[in-house]
Design an enzyme around this catalytic site. Structure first.
Site, PDB file in Angstrom:
ATOM      1  N   HIS A 191     -13.151 -16.212  -0.384  1.00  5.74           N
ATOM      2  CA  HIS A 191     -14.064 -15.359  -1.151  1.00  5.74           C
ATOM      3  C   HIS A 191     -15.057 -16.192  -1.959  1.00  5.74           C
ATOM      4  CE1 HIS A 191     -12.075 -11.705  -0.089  1.00  5.74           C
ATOM      5  NE2 HIS A 191     -10.982 -11.922  -0.783  1.00  5.74           N
ATOM      6  N   THR A 246     -15.157  -6.001   0.835  1.00  2.00           N
ATOM      7  CA  THR A 246     -16.354  -5.682   1.616  1.00  2.00           C
ATOM      8  C   THR A 246     -16.088  -5.661   3.125  1.00  2.00           C
ATOM      9  OG1 THR A 246     -16.970  -8.007   1.673  1.00  2.00           O
ATOM     10  CG2 THR A 246     -17.917  -6.682  -0.102  1.00  2.00           C
ATOM     11  N   TRP A 288     -11.040  -6.435   8.143  1.00  2.42           N
ATOM     12  CA  TRP A 288     -11.615  -6.047   9.436  1.00  2.42           C
ATOM     13  C   TRP A 288     -12.205  -7.268  10.144  1.00  2.42           C
ATOM     14  CZ3 TRP A 288     -16.492  -2.438  10.032  1.00  2.42           C
ATOM     15  CH2 TRP A 288     -16.562  -1.981  11.350  1.00  2.42           C
ATOM     16  N   ARG A 293      -7.356   1.725   3.129  1.00  2.00           N
ATOM     17  CA  ARG A 293      -7.413   2.945   2.328  1.00  2.00           C
ATOM     18  C   ARG A 293      -8.104   4.031   3.133  1.00  2.00           C
ATOM     19  NH1 ARG A 293     -10.641   5.483  -1.542  1.00  2.00           N
ATOM     20  NH2 ARG A 293     -12.324   4.083  -0.963  1.00  2.00           N
ATOM     21  N   LYS A 294      -9.439   4.036   3.152  1.00  2.00           N
ATOM     22  CA  LYS A 294     -10.177   5.054   3.906  1.00  2.00           C
ATOM     23  C   LYS A 294     -10.996   4.448   5.036  1.00  2.00           C
ATOM     24  CE  LYS A 294     -11.137   9.072   1.022  1.00  2.00           C
ATOM     25  NZ  LYS A 294     -12.217   9.818   0.349  1.00  2.00           N
TER      26      LYS A 294
HETATM   27  P1  A3P Z   1     -11.929   1.332   1.347  1.00  2.00           P
HETATM   28  O1  A3P Z   1     -11.178   1.040   0.089  1.00  2.00           O
HETATM   29  O2  A3P Z   1     -13.328   1.844   1.071  1.00  2.00           O
HETATM   30  O3  A3P Z   1     -11.204   2.202   2.286  1.00  2.00           O
HETATM   31  P2  A3P Z   1     -11.202  -6.080   2.203  1.00  2.00           P
HETATM   32  O4  A3P Z   1     -10.617  -6.175   3.560  1.00  2.00           O
HETATM   33  O5  A3P Z   1     -12.392  -6.977   2.002  1.00  2.00           O
HETATM   34  O6  A3P Z   1     -10.181  -6.194   1.130  1.00  2.00           O
HETATM   35  O7  A3P Z   1     -11.840  -4.628   2.109  1.00  2.00           O
HETATM   36  C1  A3P Z   1     -11.027  -3.499   2.107  1.00  2.00           C
HETATM   37  C2  A3P Z   1     -11.831  -2.319   2.588  1.00  2.00           C
HETATM   38  O8  A3P Z   1     -12.016  -2.393   4.006  1.00  2.00           O
HETATM   39  C3  A3P Z   1     -11.118  -1.005   2.307  1.00  2.00           C
HETATM   40  O9  A3P Z   1     -12.157  -0.054   2.099  1.00  2.00           O
HETATM   41  C4  A3P Z   1     -10.381  -0.812   3.626  1.00  2.00           C
HETATM   42  O10 A3P Z   1      -9.956   0.520   3.835  1.00  2.00           O
HETATM   43  C5  A3P Z   1     -11.426  -1.239   4.624  1.00  2.00           C
HETATM   44  N1  A3P Z   1     -10.869  -1.616   5.918  1.00  2.00           N
HETATM   45  C6  A3P Z   1      -9.690  -2.256   6.168  1.00  2.00           C
HETATM   46  N2  A3P Z   1      -9.520  -2.424   7.479  1.00  2.00           N
HETATM   47  C7  A3P Z   1     -10.600  -1.890   8.099  1.00  2.00           C
HETATM   48  C8  A3P Z   1     -10.981  -1.745   9.477  1.00  2.00           C
HETATM   49  N3  A3P Z   1     -10.207  -2.169  10.467  1.00  2.00           N
HETATM   50  N4  A3P Z   1     -12.166  -1.138   9.740  1.00  2.00           N
HETATM   51  C9  A3P Z   1     -12.949  -0.693   8.748  1.00  2.00           C
HETATM   52  N5  A3P Z   1     -12.636  -0.781   7.431  1.00  2.00           N
HETATM   53  C10 A3P Z   1     -11.473  -1.386   7.102  1.00  2.00           C
END
Ligand code: A3P
Length: 319
Positions: free
Chosen positions: A129, A69, A73, A286-287
């Site tokens: 988590h 979620t 970041w 990822r995205k």
């Molecule tokens: P997506 O798979 O939709 O791209 P977590 O950090 O809780 O494991 O969540 C991973 C999700 O946050 C992934 O989403 C990832 O690409 C996205 N993410 C990672 N770094 C980020 C950043 N700096 N800004 C925004 N989203 C980010």
């Protein structure tokens, strides 16, 4: 002490053997129902251990999230905020994956007699988590200790989780099955909805202690607002001088998806490489977009998830 630790492990293993179990893709990911949530086997003993042993400090800031979620970041942003005066152009985030910069409760604080082990007094951050009701008591009870929670649209969370599982264990992860289990609440640290609600309620009861953030808000609004909000909440607001120098802007740019995902360490590195829990860093980038669910969920699936959100969240502000 080894004896003590062995005894505890036996105690936890005995307890785990009595819990309802749901088989998942690998034995490590098998889920066990404990304290009303489903926990992955690979962390369960450690979770029981930190629940008994972890002692929060009054300066601690605990980053809480359901997986996928926006944890990475949030770690980057809070780490950059709290270390903004310590580094010039050599910021650790340029060469370290955010997960290496902030310790993880379920892994890094297990089986240590000295609960301050591994903690840098200058760096009050740690991440977990765990759902609110399963947090070690001292986190809830410690007066100064604060909690920052991030959540995200469950549809995008599920899609992100599915991609992550593929990276983790290879092909053969059935999206429909992941969807069904997620909706039933049988996902790691699930139910997702109960996870969010726990922190939502806690933030309503004590907004000084619990800051409740949403990925989509941070992404779409000018997220400088959130950089400042985070710094204030962490009792490290930006000074006028820092504002004049554009420090909040620099932090936002440093931690942006575009910047972090392009760094060599996050493209090719691996963290916890020396443990059985090593994961390629690029699995966490990822995205980084809102609404990728549209490329994966059928209309019926999306409606079904929205229905659950409406039932669980009702008309409260967060939905
Ligand atoms: P997506 O798979 O939709 O791209 P977590 O950090 O809780 O494991 O969540 C991973 C999700 O946050 C992934 O989403 C990832 O690409 C996205 N993410 C990672 N770094 C980020 C950043 N700096 N800004 C925004 N989203 C980010």
């Amino acid at each position: 002490d080894d004896e003590e630790s062995k005894k505890s492990r036996t105690k936890y293993k005995d307890l785990i053997a009595t819990l309802p179990k749901e088989e998942r893709l690998t034995p490590d990911l098998d889920l066990y129902e404990y304290q009303g949530f489903w926990f992955p086997y690979c962390y369960l003993e450690s979770i029981m251990s930190v629940q008994e042993q972890f002692k929060a400090q009054s300066t601690d800031i605990v980053l809480c999230s359901y997986p996928k979620t926006g944890t990475t970041w949030l770690k980057a942003l809070t780490f950059a905020i709290s270390t903004r005066n310590g580094f010039g152009d050599n910021h650790p985030l340029l060469t370290n994956m955010p997960h290496e910069c902030v310790p993880f409760l379920e892994v890094d604080f297990v089986h240590h007699d000295d609960t301050t082990y591994n903690r840098d007094p200058q760096l009050p951050l740690l991440a977990t988590h765990l759902p609110y009701t399963s947090l070690p008591k001292s986190i809830i009870e410690s007066k100064g200790c604060k909690i920052i929670y991030i959540w995200r649209d469950p549809k995008d969370t599920l899609v992100s989780l599915w991609h992550f599982l593929i990276k983790l264990i290879g092909k053969g992860v059935c999206f429909e099955k992941e969807f069904d289990q997620f909706c039933q609440g049988k996902s790691s640290y699930g139910s997702f909805w109960d996870h969010v609600l726990g922190f939502w309620k806690a933030s309503l009861e004590n907004s000084e202690k619990v800051l409740f953030l949403k990925y989509e808000d941070m992404k779409k609004d000018n997220n400088l607002f959130y950089v400042r909000r985070l710094a204030e909440f962490m009792n490290q607001p930006f000074s006028e001088e820092e504002e004049d120098k554009g420090v909040p802007q620099k932090i936002m740019e440093l931690c942006s998806f575009g910047n972090l995902s392009g760094l060599e360490v996050n493209k090719t590195g691996k963290h916890r490489a020396d443990t059985g829990l090593g994961i390629n860093n690029n699995a966490y980038f990822r995205k980084g977009e809102i609404g990728d669910w549209k490329n994966h969920l059928t209309r019926e699936m999306a409606e079904a998830m929205d229905r659950i959100s409406e039932e669980k969240f009702g008309t409260c502000v967060l939905w």
